[in-house]
Design a protein around this motif. Structure first.
Motif, PDB file in Angstrom:
ATOM      1  N   VAL A   7     -13.309  -0.956   2.044  1.00 46.81           N
ATOM      2  CA  VAL A   7     -13.560  -0.276   3.257  1.00 46.81           C
ATOM      3  C   VAL A   7     -13.863   1.087   3.007  1.00 46.81           C
ATOM      4  CG1 VAL A   7     -12.202   0.830   5.113  1.00 46.81           C
ATOM      5  CG2 VAL A   7     -11.623  -1.582   4.527  1.00 46.81           C
ATOM      6  N   VAL A   8     -15.046   1.408   3.468  1.00 47.41           N
ATOM      7  CA  VAL A   8     -15.461   3.052   3.081  1.00 47.41           C
ATOM      8  C   VAL A   8     -15.352   3.843   4.618  1.00 47.41           C
ATOM      9  CG1 VAL A   8     -17.490   4.315   2.280  1.00 47.41           C
ATOM     10  CG2 VAL A   8     -16.942   1.989   1.531  1.00 47.41           C
ATOM     11  N   TRP A   9     -14.933   5.104   4.088  1.00 47.86           N
ATOM     12  CA  TRP A   9     -14.710   5.955   5.233  1.00 47.86           C
ATOM     13  C   TRP A   9     -14.828   7.377   4.731  1.00 47.86           C
ATOM     14  CZ3 TRP A   9     -10.605   9.676   6.120  1.00 47.86           C
ATOM     15  CH2 TRP A   9     -10.805  10.259   7.506  1.00 47.86           C
ATOM     16  N   GLN A  10     -15.711   8.189   5.803  1.00 48.83           N
ATOM     17  CA  GLN A  10     -15.846   9.592   5.383  1.00 48.83           C
ATOM     18  C   GLN A  10     -15.665  10.562   6.489  1.00 48.83           C
ATOM     19  OE1 GLN A  10     -20.190   9.949   4.684  1.00 48.83           O
ATOM     20  NE2 GLN A  10     -20.434   7.983   3.840  1.00 48.83           N
ATOM     21  N   ALA A  32      -1.023   0.372  12.567  1.00 50.39           N
ATOM     22  CA  ALA A  32      -1.983   0.576  13.845  1.00 50.39           C
ATOM     23  C   ALA A  32      -3.295  -0.045  13.323  1.00 50.39           C
ATOM     24  CB  ALA A  32      -1.773   1.922  14.189  1.00 50.39           C
ATOM     25  N   GLY A  33      -3.535  -0.179  11.994  1.00 48.09           N
ATOM     26  CA  GLY A  33      -4.787  -0.453  11.264  1.00 48.09           C
ATOM     27  C   GLY A  33      -5.852   0.670  11.577  1.00 48.09           C
ATOM     28  N   VAL A  34      -5.544   2.132  11.120  1.00 50.65           N
ATOM     29  CA  VAL A  34      -6.469   3.241  11.233  1.00 50.65           C
ATOM     30  C   VAL A  34      -6.168   4.135  10.147  1.00 50.65           C
ATOM     31  CG1 VAL A  34      -6.611   2.950  13.703  1.00 50.65           C
ATOM     32  CG2 VAL A  34      -4.683   4.290  12.696  1.00 50.65           C
ATOM     33  N   ALA A  35      -6.864   4.634   9.854  1.00 49.86           N
ATOM     34  CA  ALA A  35      -7.116   5.693   8.956  1.00 49.86           C
ATOM     35  C   ALA A  35      -7.521   7.135   9.380  1.00 49.86           C
ATOM     36  CB  ALA A  35      -7.911   5.437   7.674  1.00 49.86           C
ATOM     37  N   ALA A  36      -6.966   8.104   9.108  1.00 59.09           N
ATOM     38  CA  ALA A  36      -7.558   9.628   9.604  1.00 59.09           C
ATOM     39  C   ALA A  36      -7.387  10.628   8.547  1.00 59.09           C
ATOM     40  CB  ALA A  36      -6.809   9.867  10.920  1.00 59.09           C
ATOM     41  N   ALA A  37      -8.097  11.861   8.784  1.00 59.36           N
ATOM     42  CA  ALA A  37      -7.991  12.825   7.797  1.00 59.36           C
ATOM     43  C   ALA A  37      -7.489  14.143   8.578  1.00 59.36           C
ATOM     44  CB  ALA A  37      -9.147  12.922   6.951  1.00 59.36           C
ATOM     45  N   LEU A  54     -11.306   8.483  13.383  1.00 65.47           N
ATOM     46  CA  LEU A  54     -10.519   7.308  12.984  1.00 65.47           C
ATOM     47  C   LEU A  54     -11.261   6.391  12.200  1.00 65.47           C
ATOM     48  CD1 LEU A  54      -8.347   6.467  16.270  1.00 65.47           C
ATOM     49  CD2 LEU A  54      -7.821   7.655  14.129  1.00 65.47           C
ATOM     50  N   GLY A  55     -10.711   5.899  11.120  1.00 68.71           N
ATOM     51  CA  GLY A  55     -11.624   4.707  10.342  1.00 68.71           C
ATOM     52  C   GLY A  55     -10.483   3.377  10.593  1.00 68.71           C
ATOM     53  N   PHE A  56     -11.334   2.480  10.497  1.00 70.01           N
ATOM     54  CA  PHE A  56     -10.437   1.177  11.040  1.00 70.01           C
ATOM     55  C   PHE A  56     -10.272   0.214   9.860  1.00 70.01           C
ATOM     56  CE2 PHE A  56     -12.261   2.827  14.710  1.00 70.01           C
ATOM     57  CZ  PHE A  56     -11.171   2.818  15.511  1.00 70.01           C
ATOM     58  N   ILE A  57      -9.063   0.076   9.641  1.00 69.74           N
ATOM     59  CA  ILE A  57      -8.510  -0.924   8.513  1.00 69.74           C
ATOM     60  C   ILE A  57      -8.295  -2.512   8.972  1.00 69.74           C
ATOM     61  CG2 ILE A  57      -6.637  -1.321   6.771  1.00 69.74           C
ATOM     62  CD1 ILE A  57      -5.822   1.684   7.092  1.00 69.74           C
ATOM     63  N   PRO A  58      -9.363  -3.253   8.505  1.00 65.05           N
ATOM     64  CA  PRO A  58      -9.401  -4.602   8.816  1.00 65.05           C
ATOM     65  C   PRO A  58      -8.077  -5.386   8.896  1.00 65.05           C
ATOM     66  CG  PRO A  58     -10.960  -4.421   7.284  1.00 65.05           C
ATOM     67  CD  PRO A  58     -10.093  -2.867   7.408  1.00 65.05           C
ATOM     68  N   ALA A  59      -7.513  -6.187   9.823  1.00 62.02           N
ATOM     69  CA  ALA A  59      -6.190  -6.979   9.755  1.00 62.02           C
ATOM     70  C   ALA A  59      -6.186  -7.783   8.530  1.00 62.02           C
ATOM     71  CB  ALA A  59      -6.211  -7.576  11.081  1.00 62.02           C
ATOM     72  N   GLY A  60      -4.916  -7.728   7.994  1.00 63.33           N
ATOM     73  CA  GLY A  60      -4.976  -8.818   6.951  1.00 63.33           C
ATOM     74  C   GLY A  60      -5.536  -8.376   5.592  1.00 63.33           C
ATOM     75  N   PHE A  61      -5.912  -6.796   5.521  1.00 64.04           N
ATOM     76  CA  PHE A  61      -6.347  -6.137   4.488  1.00 64.04           C
ATOM     77  C   PHE A  61      -5.778  -6.492   3.104  1.00 64.04           C
ATOM     78  CE2 PHE A  61      -8.091  -2.663   1.885  1.00 64.04           C
ATOM     79  CZ  PHE A  61      -9.280  -2.969   1.757  1.00 64.04           C
ATOM     80  N   GLY A  62      -4.460  -6.471   3.176  1.00 61.86           N
ATOM     81  CA  GLY A  62      -3.812  -6.536   1.981  1.00 61.86           C
ATOM     82  C   GLY A  62      -3.440  -5.439   1.366  1.00 61.86           C
ATOM     83  N   THR A  63      -2.790  -5.437  -0.186  1.00 65.39           N
ATOM     84  CA  THR A  63      -2.380  -4.323  -0.762  1.00 65.39           C
ATOM     85  C   THR A  63      -3.680  -3.634  -1.400  1.00 65.39           C
ATOM     86  OG1 THR A  63      -0.517  -5.438  -1.559  1.00 65.39           O
ATOM     87  CG2 THR A  63      -1.320  -3.428  -2.807  1.00 65.39           C
ATOM     88  N   VAL A  64      -3.702  -2.211  -1.000  1.00 67.33           N
ATOM     89  CA  VAL A  64      -4.932  -1.295  -1.360  1.00 67.33           C
ATOM     90  C   VAL A  64      -4.577  -1.159  -2.898  1.00 67.33           C
ATOM     91  CG1 VAL A  64      -6.046   0.737  -1.156  1.00 67.33           C
ATOM     92  CG2 VAL A  64      -5.224  -0.423   0.711  1.00 67.33           C
ATOM     93  N   ASP A  65      -5.840  -1.381  -3.756  1.00 60.05           N
ATOM     94  CA  ASP A  65      -5.926  -0.932  -5.338  1.00 60.05           C
ATOM     95  C   ASP A  65      -6.972  -0.163  -5.397  1.00 60.05           C
ATOM     96  OD1 ASP A  65      -6.026  -0.942  -7.829  1.00 60.05           O
ATOM     97  OD2 ASP A  65      -6.901  -2.920  -8.148  1.00 60.05           O
ATOM     98  N   VAL A  66      -6.592   1.145  -5.937  1.00 57.93           N
ATOM     99  CA  VAL A  66      -7.458   2.082  -6.053  1.00 57.93           C
ATOM    100  C   VAL A  66      -7.615   2.356  -7.572  1.00 57.93           C
ATOM    101  CG1 VAL A  66      -7.329   3.295  -3.785  1.00 57.93           C
ATOM    102  CG2 VAL A  66      -5.977   3.959  -5.868  1.00 57.93           C
ATOM    103  N   THR A  67      -6.888   1.411  -8.402  1.00 59.07           N
ATOM    104  CA  THR A  67      -6.917   1.712  -9.986  1.00 59.07           C
ATOM    105  C   THR A  67      -8.352   1.793 -10.244  1.00 59.07           C
ATOM    106  OG1 THR A  67      -4.856   0.602 -10.009  1.00 59.07           O
ATOM    107  CG2 THR A  67      -6.122   0.924 -12.122  1.00 59.07           C
TER     108      THR A  67
END
Length: 102
Positions: A7-10, A32-37, A54-67
């Protein structure tokens, strides 16, 4: 990125300036399935480039890994993580109060 999907959001263009420090809050609410800044006490509403902030996080996205994937140019002075999605008003209030991590 959850291993399968990305998921990419700017934010709106011009929000960040290299010649100053910024107070940046990324709010990710998986329920809620959203991201904001919120940057420097102002909600990033998308400006003229996006319909909303708002950015939208897909349902069932799972654990976010930014490593190994998080990229920040410049320096980071303080970081604060919460165990919940804080509200936009809390983020603005923290900026106005000059809140810094303990």
């Amino acid at each position: 990125y959850d291993g399968n999907r990305q998921v990419v959001w700017q934010t709106a263009p011009g929000v960040f300036r290299n010649d100053r420090l910024h107070h940046v809050v990324f709010i990710c609410d998986a329920v809620a399935g959203v991201a904001a800044a919120v940057v420097d006490g102002a909600y990033c509403d998308g400006g003229e480039k996006q319909e909303s902030g708002l950015g939208f996080i897909p349902a069932g996205f799972g654990t976010v890994d930014v490593t190994g994937r998080a990229r920040i140019s410049g320096r980071v002075k303080h970081v604060r993580l919460y165990d919940r999605a804080i509200s936009t008003s809390e983020a603005v209030g923290n900026f106005r109060a000059g809140a810094t991590p303990r």
